[in-house]
Scaffold this motif. Structure first.
Motif, short mmCIF file in Angstrom:
data_model
loop_
_atom_site.label_atom_id
_atom_site.label_comp_id
_atom_site.label_asym_id
_atom_site.label_seq_id
_atom_site.Cartn_x
_atom_site.Cartn_y
_atom_site.Cartn_z
N VAL A 301 11.36 -14.73 18.88
CA VAL A 301 10.90 -14.81 20.70
C VAL A 301 12.14 -13.73 21.33
CG1 VAL A 301 10.99 -17.02 20.92
CG2 VAL A 301 13.00 -16.20 21.13
N GLY A 303 14.01 -11.71 24.55
CA GLY A 303 15.45 -12.77 25.98
C GLY A 303 14.82 -13.07 26.60
N GLY A 304 13.68 -13.20 26.66
CA GLY A 304 13.02 -13.82 28.04
C GLY A 304 12.57 -15.32 27.90
N ASN A 305 12.51 -15.48 26.53
CA ASN A 305 11.73 -16.37 25.27
C ASN A 305 10.21 -15.77 25.60
OD1 ASN A 305 13.82 -17.92 25.27
ND2 ASN A 305 13.08 -18.73 27.18
N GLU A 306 9.47 -14.18 25.39
CA GLU A 306 8.46 -13.99 25.03
C GLU A 306 8.59 -14.31 23.68
OE1 GLU A 306 10.51 -10.89 26.32
OE2 GLU A 306 10.34 -12.80 26.49
N SER A 307 7.08 -14.66 22.94
CA SER A 307 6.84 -15.18 21.56
C SER A 307 6.39 -13.54 21.54
CB SER A 307 6.00 -16.23 21.29
OG SER A 307 5.34 -16.09 20.32
N GLU A 340 16.26 -23.39 15.28
CA GLU A 340 14.80 -23.54 15.35
C GLU A 340 14.14 -21.97 16.17
OE1 GLU A 340 14.58 -26.77 18.60
OE2 GLU A 340 14.66 -27.83 16.65
N ARG A 341 15.26 -21.52 16.12
CA ARG A 341 14.48 -20.27 16.67
C ARG A 341 15.26 -18.75 16.50
NH1 ARG A 341 13.37 -19.67 22.78
NH2 ARG A 341 15.46 -20.92 23.28
N VAL A 343 16.53 -15.35 18.67
CA VAL A 343 16.09 -14.74 19.29
C VAL A 343 17.09 -13.34 19.52
CG1 VAL A 343 16.78 -15.22 22.38
CG2 VAL A 343 16.57 -17.57 20.82
N GLN A 346 21.09 -12.14 19.99
CA GLN A 346 22.11 -13.33 19.83
C GLN A 346 22.16 -13.06 18.67
OE1 GLN A 346 20.54 -16.50 21.46
NE2 GLN A 346 20.11 -16.03 24.27
N TYR A 385 6.70 -4.78 22.38
CA TYR A 385 8.28 -4.97 23.62
C TYR A 385 9.26 -4.65 22.82
CZ TYR A 385 12.09 -8.58 24.13
OH TYR A 385 13.09 -8.92 24.33
#
Length: 477
Positions: A301, A303-307, A340-341, A343, A346, A385
């Motif tokens: 994802v 930084g804005g949680n977009e997949s 789980e993700r 990012v 990060q 992105y």
């Protein structure tokens, strides 16, 4: 929240219940209060007793002192050191020394060998001044504590560079093993740590030649203590610390670091070390645990949680561990720890940890390996992105700067206009005539609770007819 996956070792399908080849009562009997035996290659601790008990190190402190001197020197030991009063006298009377005198000029190399072979406290003082930030012993001690923090030695603190007793000078067996592993990586440390031959210090401007000798009985002692596999070491003693020792040993494909703290009697530090290393070399073997076949998919994802897509996490390599002969690879458990993700921008840390069940023979943690992430570049290449961290923040700063500048110019223009109009009252009067605002306009000023009426001169209240634009004054009739 993390996903945790527990499976048996990848090379095997099931665990076997095997009769142990060694029992707790077979462990060596030692007098020391704490010990650690560590795999020098990987940092795995294979034997331990009270590894985090805080105790006094005595002269094994000098492993840090020597390591920092060699880190600074980077192999050039020709530096000339001039001995001052503090170096020669800021230590207990009759403690070990190499008779350095104030005003004596010596080489860094001679001081290094004197500190290691003779455990010279004056030599340790000289080294502390050498690597200290301002050339004082205390600045050297500060550097030692800073390095301890950098290395994660959370239960270690230094009050001096030599190890003479101080309540605020302490360490643990685990910290000493980790410190020694770092020191062994410094240029020239291994040469000094493993030297058994005599070292002759050249005559100086004040004293004749001196000779230094190795007194590590594991390397130069009689048959009851001597071990041919012990290549290097440093011993220590004072009343509060008891007898301490750090050893460096190699046999076959195993290289070990051993630490004993507070052995009880003279030479017990050597005897305890010999017993521990005898057992380690006899009962441990290196085992290759292959990389697991299991892979895990993790969503990627922005930084804005977009997949953005998915990446794959998988073991890139296995682990090389030392196992007591009471265990086999059947007994090793593999545990995956995967966020789980993923990012972008990060930290992403996915690991696989190899452990044993609780037992009385060997510490349960065998090792931890970082997992490899694949597919990241492909996902980013297929996406439009742009990571937030790539944004040019300098444009934001430029826009803010231009806005502030424009506002300042507007204020300046307004002030200049009012000044040209003859001040605030005349400016208001003229605006009154041009806009029709009644002449009793009230102005609120700082510090006043009631509005102040604007008292206009009688001539300022006249109609605009007859006003001469070439002057601020009304046309006289």
């Amino acid at each position: 929240m993390k996903k945790l996956f527990s499976i048996l070792a990848a090379a095997l399908l099931g665990a076997s219940l095997l009769a142990p080849a060694a029992a707790a009562e077979d462990l060596p009997q030692v007098t020391c209060e704490a010990y650690v035996v560590m795999d020098a290659e990987t940092g795995q601790i294979i034997m331990e007793k009270n590894p985090d008990q805080v105790l006094y190190p005595a002269s094994i402190t000098k492993i840090m002192t020597l390591g920092l001197a060699m880190e600074k020197a980077q192999g050039d030991w020709t530096t000339q050191l001039t001995i001052d009063y503090d170096v020669a006298h800021s230590m207990e009377a009759n403690s070990t020394h190499i008779a350095l005198l104030p005003g004596e000029v010596v080489t860094l190399e001679d001081v290094i060998y004197g500190t290691e072979l003779e455990s010279a406290n004056d030599g340790a003082n000289a080294l502390a001044e050498y690597f200290g930030e301002d050339g004082t012993i205390q600045s050297g001690v500060d550097k030692m504590n800073a390095k301890a923090a950098e290395l994660g030695l959370t239960n270690t603190h230094y009050a001096n560079p030599h190890g003479l007793h101080d309540e605020q000078h302490y360490t643990t067996a685990r910290d000493m093993a980790n410190l020694t592993r770092w020191a062994l990586s410094q240029p020239g440390f291994l040469d000094v740590f493993t030297r058994t031959e005599e070292w002759r210090m050249a005559a100086t401007n004040m004293q004749p030649e001196r000779a230094f000798h190795c007194t590590d009985w594991l390397r130069v002692g009689g048959p009851a203590i001597y071990r041919d596999y012990v290549l290097g070491g440093k011993s220590g003693f004072h009343d509060q610390a008891g007898y301490t020792y750090v050893g460096y040993a190699k046999q076959g494909d195993m290289t070990l670091i051993s630490v004993v703290l507070k052995s009880q009697h003279l030479n017990d530090n050597f005897k305890d070390t010999g017993a521990l290393l005898d057992y380690a070399f006899a009962h441990y073997k290196r085992v290759e645990l292959p990389a697991g076949e299991e892979s895990h998919t993790v969503p990627l994802v922005g930084g804005g949680n977009e997949s953005l897509g998915d990446v794959t996490v998988k073991s890139a390599q296995g682990a090389r561990v030392l196992l007591n002969d009471a265990f086999t690879a059947d007994d090793v458990t593999v545990e995956y720890s995967i966020p789980e993700r993923y990012v972008l921008g990060q930290p992403f840390e996915a690991t696989v940890t190899y452990t044993l069940a609780e037992n009385t023979l060997q510490p349960t943690l065998l090792g931890t390996v970082q997992l490899e992430v694949s597919g990241l570049e492909e996902v980013l290449a297929a996406s439009t992105y742009i990571p937030q961290k790539a944004r040019d923040n300098s444009l934001d700063a430029l826009g803010i700067g231009l806005g502030v500048t424009a506002m300042a110019l507007v204020v300046l223009f307004a002030v200049r206009t009012i000044q040209r109009e003859g001040g605030l009252r005349r400016f208001v009067a003229r605006k009154t005539r041009s806009t029709g605002v009644p002449p009793d306009l009230k102005i609120i000023t700082r510090g006043q609770t009631e509005p102040v009426p604007v008292q206009l001169p009688e001539w300022e209240q006249r109609p605009s007819e007859g006003y001469d634009s070439r002057t601020d004054l009304p046309r006289r009739r």
